[in-house]
Design an enzyme around this catalytic site. Sequence first.
Site, PDB file in Angstrom:
ATOM      1  N   LYS A 154      -5.492 -18.052   3.921  1.00 56.25           N
ATOM      2  CA  LYS A 154      -6.405 -18.545   2.940  1.00 56.25           C
ATOM      3  C   LYS A 154      -7.656 -19.342   3.522  1.00 56.25           C
ATOM      4  O   LYS A 154      -8.320 -20.073   2.727  1.00 56.25           O
ATOM      5  CB  LYS A 154      -5.434 -19.576   2.014  1.00 56.25           C
ATOM      6  N   GLY A 159       5.922 -13.127   7.557  1.00 51.90           N
ATOM      7  CA  GLY A 159       6.818 -12.386   6.655  1.00 51.90           C
ATOM      8  C   GLY A 159       7.734 -11.302   7.617  1.00 51.90           C
ATOM      9  O   GLY A 159       7.073 -10.488   8.451  1.00 51.90           O
ATOM     10  N   GLY A 160       8.929 -11.383   7.405  1.00 54.47           N
ATOM     11  CA  GLY A 160       9.835  -9.951   7.723  1.00 54.47           C
ATOM     12  C   GLY A 160      10.100 -10.134   9.278  1.00 54.47           C
ATOM     13  O   GLY A 160      10.486 -11.284   9.767  1.00 54.47           O
ATOM     14  N   MET A 185       2.850  -1.345   3.160  1.00 51.98           N
ATOM     15  CA  MET A 185       1.442  -1.362   2.914  1.00 51.98           C
ATOM     16  C   MET A 185       0.965  -0.113   2.314  1.00 51.98           C
ATOM     17  O   MET A 185      -0.239   0.425   2.650  1.00 51.98           O
ATOM     18  CB  MET A 185       0.570  -1.555   4.001  1.00 51.98           C
ATOM     19  N   ALA A 191      10.974  -7.996  -2.420  1.00 55.28           N
ATOM     20  CA  ALA A 191      12.293  -7.730  -2.266  1.00 55.28           C
ATOM     21  C   ALA A 191      12.653  -8.994  -1.916  1.00 55.28           C
ATOM     22  O   ALA A 191      12.258 -10.110  -1.104  1.00 55.28           O
ATOM     23  CB  ALA A 191      12.304  -6.970  -1.243  1.00 55.28           C
ATOM     24  N   ASP A 223       1.240 -16.919   7.402  1.00 52.96           N
ATOM     25  CA  ASP A 223       0.330 -16.159   6.547  1.00 52.96           C
ATOM     26  C   ASP A 223       0.775 -16.332   5.109  1.00 52.96           C
ATOM     27  O   ASP A 223       1.871 -16.907   4.935  1.00 52.96           O
ATOM     28  CB  ASP A 223       0.244 -14.698   7.190  1.00 52.96           C
TER      29      ASP A 223
HETATM   30  N1  SAH Z   1       6.334  -7.756   9.155  1.00 50.09           N
HETATM   31  C1  SAH Z   1       6.706  -7.453   7.741  1.00 50.09           C
HETATM   32  C2  SAH Z   1       5.838  -6.515   7.421  1.00 50.09           C
HETATM   33  C3  SAH Z   1       4.308  -6.858   7.098  1.00 50.09           C
HETATM   34  S1  SAH Z   1       3.351  -5.696   6.479  1.00 50.09           S
HETATM   35  C4  SAH Z   1       7.875  -7.200   7.757  1.00 50.09           C
HETATM   36  O1  SAH Z   1       8.645  -6.952   8.689  1.00 50.09           O
HETATM   37  O2  SAH Z   1       8.605  -7.070   6.497  1.00 50.09           O
HETATM   38  C5  SAH Z   1       3.006  -6.172   4.649  1.00 50.09           C
HETATM   39  C6  SAH Z   1       3.906  -5.118   4.044  1.00 50.09           C
HETATM   40  O3  SAH Z   1       5.135  -5.334   3.955  1.00 50.09           O
HETATM   41  C7  SAH Z   1       3.394  -5.243   2.505  1.00 50.09           C
HETATM   42  O4  SAH Z   1       2.194  -4.524   2.216  1.00 50.09           O
HETATM   43  C8  SAH Z   1       4.504  -4.728   1.891  1.00 50.09           C
HETATM   44  O5  SAH Z   1       4.631  -3.346   2.043  1.00 50.09           O
HETATM   45  C9  SAH Z   1       5.802  -5.243   3.034  1.00 50.09           C
HETATM   46  N2  SAH Z   1       6.476  -6.272   2.315  1.00 50.09           N
HETATM   47  C10 SAH Z   1       6.523  -7.707   3.003  1.00 50.09           C
HETATM   48  N3  SAH Z   1       7.409  -8.407   2.231  1.00 50.09           N
HETATM   49  C11 SAH Z   1       7.889  -7.577   1.095  1.00 50.09           C
HETATM   50  C12 SAH Z   1       8.814  -7.884   0.155  1.00 50.09           C
HETATM   51  N4  SAH Z   1       9.403  -9.084   0.030  1.00 50.09           N
HETATM   52  N5  SAH Z   1       9.291  -6.946  -0.706  1.00 50.09           N
HETATM   53  C13 SAH Z   1       8.596  -5.705  -0.449  1.00 50.09           C
HETATM   54  N6  SAH Z   1       7.710  -5.324   0.535  1.00 50.09           N
HETATM   55  C14 SAH Z   1       7.483  -6.583   1.173  1.00 50.09           C
END
Ligand code: SAH
Length: 281
Positions: A80, A111-112, A193, A222, A58
Amino acid sequence: MSRPPARHRKSSLVVLGGGETARAPGVVHLVGAGPGDPDLLTIRAFNAIRAADVIVHDGLVSDEILDLALTKTRRINVAKRKSRHTLPQDDINQLLVALALEGLTVVRLKGGDPFLFGRGGEELAACREAGVVCHVVPGITAALAASAGAGAPLTHRGSAQAVTFVTGHAAHGDPDLDWASLARPNQTVIVYMGVSTAGLIAERLTAAGRAPSTPALIVENASRVDERRILTTLAGLAIAAEGLKGPALLMVGEAMAMADVALATSDLTVSNPLFERSSRS
Ligand code: SAH
């Protein structure tokens, strides 16, 4: 290290009874890509990326991380498609299952961490239902990177006895949160979010009794080169959150007063032999 773990390898053909052949089912790896900096990938995530036939990702996954994949690896960006709209979750679930049933090693890169506001649970459930093997690789969630980067601990003796991760996303009006419990002092509340609902969140927390002077840190992007930190208070949260463009976290709590808002690139991110060895091949 260059050899993927046993479960990432697959044999592509299975011989059936009558000499007939069929593809062996593939596998899905739900992989946490961390907050953006490739240095914050786990080695397991890195190995999965290198072993993938196809990566379904994503918008939160950085190009530097996608570039760690082999050139032959197919990439599908589900953020996209259809003129920049995200593919509906059901379609993503079906796509993962269909690719795995073709016999492919599928990496669903998120992400994350995949299980923290990442809808990873739904993808895992879809795989289970279709009989597709699915492994989960944890990732560093944005809050951990934001807290580490700022030097603001999520828990801290004397000022933060608990930390709660919540979503500020609201389908209709208010985010459905337990304001009374989040308003208690000496705890850290991390809002994912929450940029568009920052004003509302600050209002609800204050109305439920959290002091308007409670420190609040906003961290945008971050761990990325364009990371931005804003240290404010609960009372100033809404104004501070105005105009943010990148993904950002709202981090409210007494311990956030320790945040260092000066940005320093860690020497660790400059050179990493693990990734130098892994140039695309
Ligand atoms: N699974 C991801 C979260 C996805 S929800 C995780 O564990 O980080 C998407 C939200 O995550 C964004 O709206 C923001 O609030 C946060 N987020 C994701 N990457 C970020 C980053 N690099 N810096 C700050 N906030 C981030």
